[in-house]
Design a protein around this motif. Structure first.
Motif, PDB file in Angstrom:
ATOM      1  N   ALA A 155       0.923  -1.262  -0.071  1.00 43.58           N
ATOM      2  CA  ALA A 155      -0.033   0.095  -0.008  1.00 43.58           C
ATOM      3  C   ALA A 155       0.959   1.165   0.057  1.00 43.58           C
ATOM      4  O   ALA A 155       1.922   1.181   0.452  1.00 43.58           O
ATOM      5  CB  ALA A 155      -0.910   0.188   1.266  1.00 43.58           C
ATOM      6  N   ALA A 156       0.260   2.237  -0.437  1.00 42.86           N
ATOM      7  CA  ALA A 156       1.022   3.629  -0.450  1.00 42.86           C
ATOM      8  C   ALA A 156       1.450   4.101   1.019  1.00 42.86           C
ATOM      9  O   ALA A 156       0.684   3.693   1.812  1.00 42.86           O
ATOM     10  CB  ALA A 156      -0.036   4.579  -1.117  1.00 42.86           C
ATOM     11  N   GLU A 157       2.467   4.884   1.076  1.00 47.46           N
ATOM     12  CA  GLU A 157       3.132   5.316   2.175  1.00 47.46           C
ATOM     13  C   GLU A 157       3.699   4.124   3.345  1.00 47.46           C
ATOM     14  O   GLU A 157       3.879   4.808   4.399  1.00 47.46           O
ATOM     15  CB  GLU A 157       2.224   6.168   2.796  1.00 47.46           C
ATOM     16  N   LYS A 158       3.755   2.862   2.737  1.00 56.63           N
ATOM     17  CA  LYS A 158       4.089   1.709   3.547  1.00 56.63           C
ATOM     18  C   LYS A 158       5.517   1.395   3.111  1.00 56.63           C
ATOM     19  O   LYS A 158       6.015   1.596   2.198  1.00 56.63           O
ATOM     20  CB  LYS A 158       3.030   0.699   3.626  1.00 56.63           C
ATOM     21  N   GLU A 159       6.096   0.755   4.234  1.00 59.92           N
ATOM     22  CA  GLU A 159       7.535   0.029   4.184  1.00 59.92           C
ATOM     23  C   GLU A 159       7.602  -1.270   4.492  1.00 59.92           C
ATOM     24  O   GLU A 159       7.195  -1.383   5.625  1.00 59.92           O
ATOM     25  CB  GLU A 159       8.403   0.993   4.827  1.00 59.92           C
TER      26      GLU A 159
ATOM     27  N   THR B  85       3.867 -10.799 -10.142  1.00 62.09           N
ATOM     28  CA  THR B  85       3.881  -9.333 -10.299  1.00 62.09           C
ATOM     29  C   THR B  85       3.948  -8.759  -8.859  1.00 62.09           C
ATOM     30  O   THR B  85       3.342  -9.218  -7.908  1.00 62.09           O
ATOM     31  CB  THR B  85       2.275  -8.754 -10.938  1.00 62.09           C
ATOM     32  N   ILE B  86       4.737  -7.783  -8.825  1.00 58.36           N
ATOM     33  CA  ILE B  86       4.913  -7.069  -7.609  1.00 58.36           C
ATOM     34  C   ILE B  86       4.460  -5.436  -8.041  1.00 58.36           C
ATOM     35  O   ILE B  86       5.182  -4.904  -8.882  1.00 58.36           O
ATOM     36  CB  ILE B  86       6.165  -7.023  -6.928  1.00 58.36           C
ATOM     37  N   ASN B  87       3.738  -4.897  -6.994  1.00 56.52           N
ATOM     38  CA  ASN B  87       3.076  -3.359  -7.250  1.00 56.52           C
ATOM     39  C   ASN B  87       3.680  -2.426  -6.117  1.00 56.52           C
ATOM     40  O   ASN B  87       3.137  -2.876  -4.943  1.00 56.52           O
ATOM     41  CB  ASN B  87       1.677  -3.320  -7.481  1.00 56.52           C
ATOM     42  N   LEU B  88       4.448  -1.856  -6.244  1.00 57.26           N
ATOM     43  CA  LEU B  88       4.962  -0.712  -5.102  1.00 57.26           C
ATOM     44  C   LEU B  88       4.150   0.408  -5.532  1.00 57.26           C
ATOM     45  O   LEU B  88       4.262   1.272  -6.443  1.00 57.26           O
ATOM     46  CB  LEU B  88       6.639  -0.522  -5.170  1.00 57.26           C
ATOM     47  N   ASN B  89       3.277   0.959  -4.331  1.00 56.07           N
ATOM     48  CA  ASN B  89       2.578   2.172  -4.808  1.00 56.07           C
ATOM     49  C   ASN B  89       3.060   3.447  -4.483  1.00 56.07           C
ATOM     50  O   ASN B  89       4.187   3.483  -4.131  1.00 56.07           O
ATOM     51  CB  ASN B  89       0.989   1.805  -4.304  1.00 56.07           C
ATOM     52  N   GLN B  90       2.307   4.382  -4.425  1.00 53.66           N
ATOM     53  CA  GLN B  90       2.969   5.590  -4.115  1.00 53.66           C
ATOM     54  C   GLN B  90       3.745   5.803  -2.958  1.00 53.66           C
ATOM     55  O   GLN B  90       2.925   5.565  -1.778  1.00 53.66           O
ATOM     56  CB  GLN B  90       1.886   6.762  -4.354  1.00 53.66           C
TER      57      GLN B  90
ATOM     58  N   GLN C 295       4.979   6.492  -8.509  1.00 54.64           N
ATOM     59  CA  GLN C 295       5.456   7.691  -8.293  1.00 54.64           C
ATOM     60  C   GLN C 295       5.919   7.708  -6.586  1.00 54.64           C
ATOM     61  O   GLN C 295       5.069   7.541  -5.770  1.00 54.64           O
ATOM     62  CB  GLN C 295       4.449   9.059  -8.476  1.00 54.64           C
ATOM     63  N   GLY C 296       7.149   8.094  -6.429  1.00 56.56           N
ATOM     64  CA  GLY C 296       7.580   8.258  -5.195  1.00 56.56           C
ATOM     65  C   GLY C 296       8.238   6.895  -4.500  1.00 56.56           C
ATOM     66  O   GLY C 296       8.558   6.897  -3.522  1.00 56.56           O
TER      67      GLY C 296
ATOM     68  N   GLY D 186       8.793   1.399 -14.357  1.00 53.99           N
ATOM     69  CA  GLY D 186       8.087   2.623 -13.596  1.00 53.99           C
ATOM     70  C   GLY D 186       6.312   2.059 -13.893  1.00 53.99           C
ATOM     71  O   GLY D 186       6.293   1.563 -15.025  1.00 53.99           O
ATOM     72  N   ARG D 187       5.594   2.395 -12.920  1.00 50.22           N
ATOM     73  CA  ARG D 187       4.120   2.021 -13.221  1.00 50.22           C
ATOM     74  C   ARG D 187       3.562   2.761 -14.635  1.00 50.22           C
ATOM     75  O   ARG D 187       2.926   2.339 -15.325  1.00 50.22           O
ATOM     76  CB  ARG D 187       3.369   2.357 -12.117  1.00 50.22           C
ATOM     77  N   ASN D 188       3.906   4.120 -14.337  1.00 56.62           N
ATOM     78  CA  ASN D 188       3.977   4.937 -15.695  1.00 56.62           C
ATOM     79  C   ASN D 188       5.197   5.487 -16.000  1.00 56.62           C
ATOM     80  O   ASN D 188       6.276   5.133 -15.279  1.00 56.62           O
ATOM     81  CB  ASN D 188       2.929   6.196 -15.454  1.00 56.62           C
ATOM     82  N   ASP D 189       5.420   6.179 -17.036  1.00 55.77           N
ATOM     83  CA  ASP D 189       6.579   6.886 -17.482  1.00 55.77           C
ATOM     84  C   ASP D 189       7.122   7.722 -16.507  1.00 55.77           C
ATOM     85  O   ASP D 189       6.492   8.576 -15.708  1.00 55.77           O
ATOM     86  CB  ASP D 189       6.516   7.482 -18.677  1.00 55.77           C
ATOM     87  N   ASP D 190       8.696   7.685 -16.143  1.00 58.33           N
ATOM     88  CA  ASP D 190       9.149   8.477 -15.220  1.00 58.33           C
ATOM     89  C   ASP D 190       8.636   8.384 -13.818  1.00 58.33           C
ATOM     90  O   ASP D 190       8.509   9.603 -13.035  1.00 58.33           O
ATOM     91  CB  ASP D 190       9.132   9.997 -15.625  1.00 58.33           C
ATOM     92  N   GLU D 191       8.652   7.155 -13.286  1.00 61.33           N
ATOM     93  CA  GLU D 191       8.126   7.075 -11.970  1.00 61.33           C
ATOM     94  C   GLU D 191       8.797   5.927 -11.382  1.00 61.33           C
ATOM     95  O   GLU D 191       9.287   5.132 -11.790  1.00 61.33           O
ATOM     96  CB  GLU D 191       6.564   6.448 -11.840  1.00 61.33           C
TER      97      GLU D 191
END
Length: 218
Positions: A37-41, A53-58, A78-79, A95-100
């Motif tokens: 999840a976003a903001e988690k470590e 598949t591994i997804n690292l969110n914002q 992003q981030g 990147g999930r999108n370009d430049d992320e």
């Protein structure tokens, strides 16, 4: 944690976590999807992660020291920051999108495949102090490469391809700090051209906004 078949099941991290065991077993029982999840470590440290598949969110962080990372694709939002240690790495990091997304190499590393691609480039890669990054014949798709004190990057006939208008190569925490690459000119060139922190073979290319090969050791 593993499941009864290969590439099935989902693991979601909604809070910060330090692993105490492997996720997937790296042979016939990898998981299908790992989401952080976003903001988690999540600190994998010396444990392994094997997922399709591994997804690292914002603004999320995933850290390895000695553990192995295996996935078909690793998407960084992003981030998001992925820190890799001395373990084996397998899969497409992008990147999930370009430049992320950002990838930090905390140990010496030799590339075995391209890093990201032209449509899903990374925002940055960073090489830890005193570490050597061997790109060999592979290409790096990122808007920024950050070199720290004593770190080194070697290109044989691959390319560094910046994706954005202000792509740059930056040497941080050096005698001549903040050697920002802007519009084809280094703020200070001596720490680059008079050292071996960047070795560019004659067949390699550093492609930003335009040809800058004359700024480097060829």
């Amino acid at each position: 944690q593993s499941f009864g078949a290969d590439n099935v099941g989902t693991v979601n991290f909604f809070e910060d976590n330090i692993l105490s065991g492997n996720i997937g077993n790296g042979t016939t029982r990898s998981i299908g999807l790992l989401n952080i999840a976003a903001e988690k470590e999540v600190a994998a440290n010396s444990f392994n992660i094997d997922a399709q598949t591994i997804n690292l969110n914002q603004n999320e962080k995933l850290n390895f020291t000695f553990g192995n990372l295996k996935a078909a694709v690793i998407n960084l939002a992003q981030g998001a920051a992925l820190t890799l240690g001395s373990g084996a790495i397998s899969g497409v990091i992008q990147g999930r999108n370009d430049d992320e997304g950002m990838v930090i190499f905390s140990e010496n590393y030799t590339m075995t495949a391209n890093l990201a691609n032209s449509s899903n480039s990374l925002a940055a890669i960073e090489i830890a102090p005193e570490k050597i990054f061997n790109a060999k014949s592979f290409s790096i798709y990122a808007s920024e490469i950050i070199l720290n004190s004593g770190s080194q990057i070697n290109l044989i006939n691959g390319e560094f391809k910046g994706s954005s208008a202000n792509s740059r190569l930056r040497a941080s925490n050096m005698v001549n700090a903040d050697l920002d690459f802007l519009e084809g000119v280094f703020a200070t060139t001596s720490a680059i051209t008079n050292s071996n922190i960047i070795n560019v073979a004659s067949a390699a290319g550093l492609i930003l906004n335009h040809d800058v090969s004359n700024n480097f050791n060829l």
